[in-house]
Design a protein around this motif. Structure first.
Motif, PDB file in Angstrom:
ATOM      1  N   ALA A   4       0.010  -2.572  -6.270  1.00  0.00           N
ATOM      2  CA  ALA A   4      -1.173  -1.765  -5.978  1.00  0.00           C
ATOM      3  C   ALA A   4      -1.871  -1.359  -7.267  1.00  0.00           C
ATOM      4  O   ALA A   4      -3.103  -1.415  -7.358  1.00  0.00           O
ATOM      5  CB  ALA A   4      -0.782  -0.541  -5.164  1.00  0.00           C
ATOM      6  N   VAL A   9      -5.712  -0.146  -6.629  1.00  0.00           N
ATOM      7  CA  VAL A   9      -5.802   0.593  -5.368  1.00  0.00           C
ATOM      8  C   VAL A   9      -4.728   1.677  -5.342  1.00  0.00           C
ATOM      9  O   VAL A   9      -3.687   1.544  -5.974  1.00  0.00           O
ATOM     10  CB  VAL A   9      -5.655  -0.327  -4.133  1.00  0.00           C
ATOM     11  N   GLU A  10      -5.024   2.734  -4.615  1.00  0.00           N
ATOM     12  CA  GLU A  10      -4.076   3.837  -4.472  1.00  0.00           C
ATOM     13  C   GLU A  10      -3.558   3.838  -3.043  1.00  0.00           C
ATOM     14  O   GLU A  10      -4.243   4.302  -2.129  1.00  0.00           O
ATOM     15  CB  GLU A  10      -4.778   5.166  -4.779  1.00  0.00           C
ATOM     16  N   PRO A  11      -2.362   3.299  -2.809  1.00  0.00           N
ATOM     17  CA  PRO A  11      -1.873   3.214  -1.430  1.00  0.00           C
ATOM     18  C   PRO A  11      -1.419   4.563  -0.897  1.00  0.00           C
ATOM     19  O   PRO A  11      -0.970   5.423  -1.635  1.00  0.00           O
ATOM     20  CB  PRO A  11      -0.678   2.262  -1.542  1.00  0.00           C
ATOM     21  N   LEU A  78      -2.692  -6.343   0.209  1.00  0.00           N
ATOM     22  CA  LEU A  78      -3.423  -5.274  -0.464  1.00  0.00           C
ATOM     23  C   LEU A  78      -4.789  -5.756  -0.930  1.00  0.00           C
ATOM     24  O   LEU A  78      -5.783  -5.042  -0.813  1.00  0.00           O
ATOM     25  CB  LEU A  78      -2.613  -4.746  -1.656  1.00  0.00           C
ATOM     26  N   ALA A  82      -8.379  -4.278   0.269  1.00  0.00           N
ATOM     27  CA  ALA A  82      -9.253  -3.646  -0.716  1.00  0.00           C
ATOM     28  C   ALA A  82     -10.641  -4.283  -0.771  1.00  0.00           C
ATOM     29  O   ALA A  82     -11.553  -3.725  -1.355  1.00  0.00           O
ATOM     30  CB  ALA A  82      -8.600  -3.720  -2.099  1.00  0.00           C
ATOM     31  N   THR A  83     -10.778  -5.468  -0.171  1.00  0.00           N
ATOM     32  CA  THR A  83     -12.092  -6.142  -0.239  1.00  0.00           C
ATOM     33  C   THR A  83     -12.865  -6.009   1.038  1.00  0.00           C
ATOM     34  O   THR A  83     -12.434  -5.574   2.036  1.00  0.00           O
ATOM     35  CB  THR A  83     -11.931  -7.642  -0.560  1.00  0.00           C
TER      36      THR A  83
END
Length: 83
Positions: A4, A9-11, A78, A82-83
């Motif tokens: 991540a 990204v911050e899961p 992920l 994210a996209t």
């Protein structure tokens, strides 16, 4: 978490307790550990499976029988989320 961070990204990690076979069926649980991103299992083809179980999960990958999901599956899930 490392994957991540690499993707920026911050899961949000949520642990779900599956305590019996009924709960496993309700959660469409394929065994422990199960890793999902946005509610989708990271293992390719897992959405087609119906063998829900209150048990340990064995992931079968290209390199044999690993103990956890392949890092590339988590990365891909992920990235897609994210996209």
């Amino acid at each position: 978490e490392r994957v991540a961070a690499e993707l920026g990204v911050e899961p949000e990690i949520e642990l779900v307790e599956v305590s019996d076979a009924e709960s496993a069926a309700h959660h469409r649980f394929l065994g422990s550990p199960t890793v999902r991103v946005d509610g989708r299992d990271v293992e390719p083809g897992a959405e087609e499976r119906r063998d829900f179980a209150f048990s340990c999960r064995i992931y079968r990958g290209e390199s044999g029988v690993p103990e956890q999901p392949q890092e590339s599956w988590v990365h891909d899930a992920l990235f897609e989320a994210a996209t």
